[in-house]
Design a protein around this motif. Structure first.
Motif, PDB file in Angstrom:
ATOM      1  N   CYS A 157      45.919  89.793  56.355  1.00 43.17           N
ATOM      2  CA  CYS A 157      45.933  88.349  56.107  1.00 43.17           C
ATOM      3  C   CYS A 157      44.706  87.645  56.690  1.00 43.17           C
ATOM      4  O   CYS A 157      43.905  88.238  57.405  1.00 43.17           O
ATOM      5  CB  CYS A 157      47.220  87.732  56.637  1.00 43.17           C
ATOM      6  SG  CYS A 157      47.176  87.348  58.397  1.00 43.17           S
ATOM      7  N   ARG A 159      44.448  85.594  58.996  1.00 42.52           N
ATOM      8  CA  ARG A 159      44.393  85.429  60.463  1.00 42.52           C
ATOM      9  C   ARG A 159      43.946  86.725  61.136  1.00 42.52           C
ATOM     10  O   ARG A 159      43.533  86.719  62.291  1.00 42.52           O
ATOM     11  CB  ARG A 159      45.773  85.048  61.013  1.00 42.52           C
ATOM     12  CG  ARG A 159      46.293  83.686  60.577  1.00 42.52           C
ATOM     13  CD  ARG A 159      47.680  83.410  61.169  1.00 42.52           C
ATOM     14  NE  ARG A 159      48.642  84.473  60.873  1.00 42.52           N
ATOM     15  CZ  ARG A 159      49.347  84.556  59.740  1.00 42.52           C
ATOM     16  NH1 ARG A 159      49.202  83.621  58.807  1.00 42.52           N
ATOM     17  NH2 ARG A 159      50.190  85.553  59.532  1.00 42.52           N
ATOM     18  N   CYS A 160      44.059  87.841  60.402  1.00 44.31           N
ATOM     19  CA  CYS A 160      43.820  89.160  61.008  1.00 44.31           C
ATOM     20  C   CYS A 160      42.533  89.828  60.534  1.00 44.31           C
ATOM     21  O   CYS A 160      42.039  90.752  61.183  1.00 44.31           O
ATOM     22  CB  CYS A 160      44.975  90.109  60.671  1.00 44.31           C
ATOM     23  SG  CYS A 160      46.535  89.661  61.412  1.00 44.31           S
ATOM     24  N   CYS A 210      51.577  90.604  55.740  1.00 41.73           N
ATOM     25  CA  CYS A 210      50.333  91.133  56.297  1.00 41.73           C
ATOM     26  C   CYS A 210      50.521  92.583  56.742  1.00 41.73           C
ATOM     27  O   CYS A 210      51.429  92.891  57.512  1.00 41.73           O
ATOM     28  CB  CYS A 210      49.900  90.272  57.475  1.00 41.73           C
ATOM     29  SG  CYS A 210      48.467  90.937  58.346  1.00 41.73           S
ATOM     30  N   GLU A 213      50.094  93.116  60.588  1.00 43.21           N
ATOM     31  CA  GLU A 213      51.166  92.560  61.420  1.00 43.21           C
ATOM     32  C   GLU A 213      52.521  93.194  61.141  1.00 43.21           C
ATOM     33  O   GLU A 213      53.510  92.834  61.792  1.00 43.21           O
ATOM     34  CB  GLU A 213      51.267  91.056  61.182  1.00 43.21           C
ATOM     35  CG  GLU A 213      50.065  90.280  61.661  1.00 43.21           C
ATOM     36  CD  GLU A 213      50.162  88.811  61.286  1.00 43.21           C
ATOM     37  OE1 GLU A 213      50.943  88.091  61.918  1.00 43.21           O
ATOM     38  OE2 GLU A 213      49.459  88.389  60.343  1.00 43.21           O
TER      39      GLU A 213
HETATM   40 ZN   LIG Z   1      47.859  89.203  59.583  1.00 47.10          ZN
END
Ligand SMILES: [Zn+2]
Length: 236
Positions: A157, A159-160, A210, A213
């Motif tokens: 994702c 954020r990652c 994700c 995650e």
């Molecule tokens: Zn992520």
């Protein structure tokens, strides 16, 4: 206790004539390339097909070279080398690709009864593989882009997914946020959604899970051990 699902699907793509799914580690790794022993991998692939209630062998597999080439498939093949997307209008063909952070993109045209599967990491996204697959469905099967329904499966994702400036600078600023130090965060799902909408699609559904995650999905960034999940697309 919550059990890990064997297969993830995008509910909004549900259609009796269309088969799609994404395997989880509950089925084991489905990637042959880095596997020490192909036997359990092939067993996992068969279990994946069974979970989707299809009987198709071999899977017609996206060779995956991080480009934008797309091939039309008229009969079951093994691996189609040199492509990152496959399209078909034939029942009895199962399009297949493996992933560990890159995004599977599934395409279904209920009007022309044809489908596609693309493999999109940052290079494929940049090269426009999703858009090329839509164009191929138009050119080969007469699909109107507005009729094609797309699903973006599991992947790393926004954020990652940390990238360097040399990658981030190739993408539109709306898909990039600042990361730690001189790193950037890239939202490949959003970039592919935008690409598909620019191609004329009105229905783009993002699963929003994700890989990095989610312990039940392989992630190259989390654990670079060669484990892969799979995506299947077929017509019924
Ligand atoms: Zn992520």
């Amino acid at each position: 206790m919550i059990q890990t699902p064997h297969v993830l699907k995008i509910d909004k793509l549900d259609d009796p004539a269309f088969v799609h799914g994404f395997s989880t580690i509950a089925l084991g790794s489905v990637g042959l390339t880095h596997a020490p022993d192909p036997v359990p991998v092939l067993a996992s692939r068969r279990a994946f097909a069974r979970a989707l209630n299809i009987e198709v062998e071999p899977f017609t597999t996206v060779g995956a070279v991080h480009g934008s080439a797309v091939a039309r498939v008229d009969e079951p093949l093994d691996v189609v080398q040199g492509v990152d997307g496959l399209i078909t209008d034939q029942r009895g063909v199962a399009l297949f690709a493996t992933f560990a952070d890159c995004y599977p993109i599934v395409l279904w045209d209920p009007n022309r009864r044809c489908a596609g599967l693309a493999h999109a990491g940052w290079r494929g996204t940049m090269a426009g593989v999703a858009k090329v697959a839509v164009k191929a469905m138009h050119d080969e099967f007469g699909s109107a882009p507005a009729d094609i329904r797309a699903g973006i499966g599991p992947g790393i994702c926004g954020r990652c997914y940390e990238v360097g400036g040399e990658v981030a600078s190739q993408f539109d600023a709306r898909f990039v946020t600042p990361g730690a130090g001189d790193r950037f965060l890239l939202d490949l799902a959003a970039a592919n959604r935008a690409e598909l909408e620019e191609a004329g699609l009105s229905e783009v559904h993002v699963l929003g899970i994700c890989t990095k995650e989610s312990d039940f999905l392989p992630s190259h960034r989390r654990t670079p051990d060669g484990t892969r999940f799979g995506a299947i697309v077929a017509l019924r």
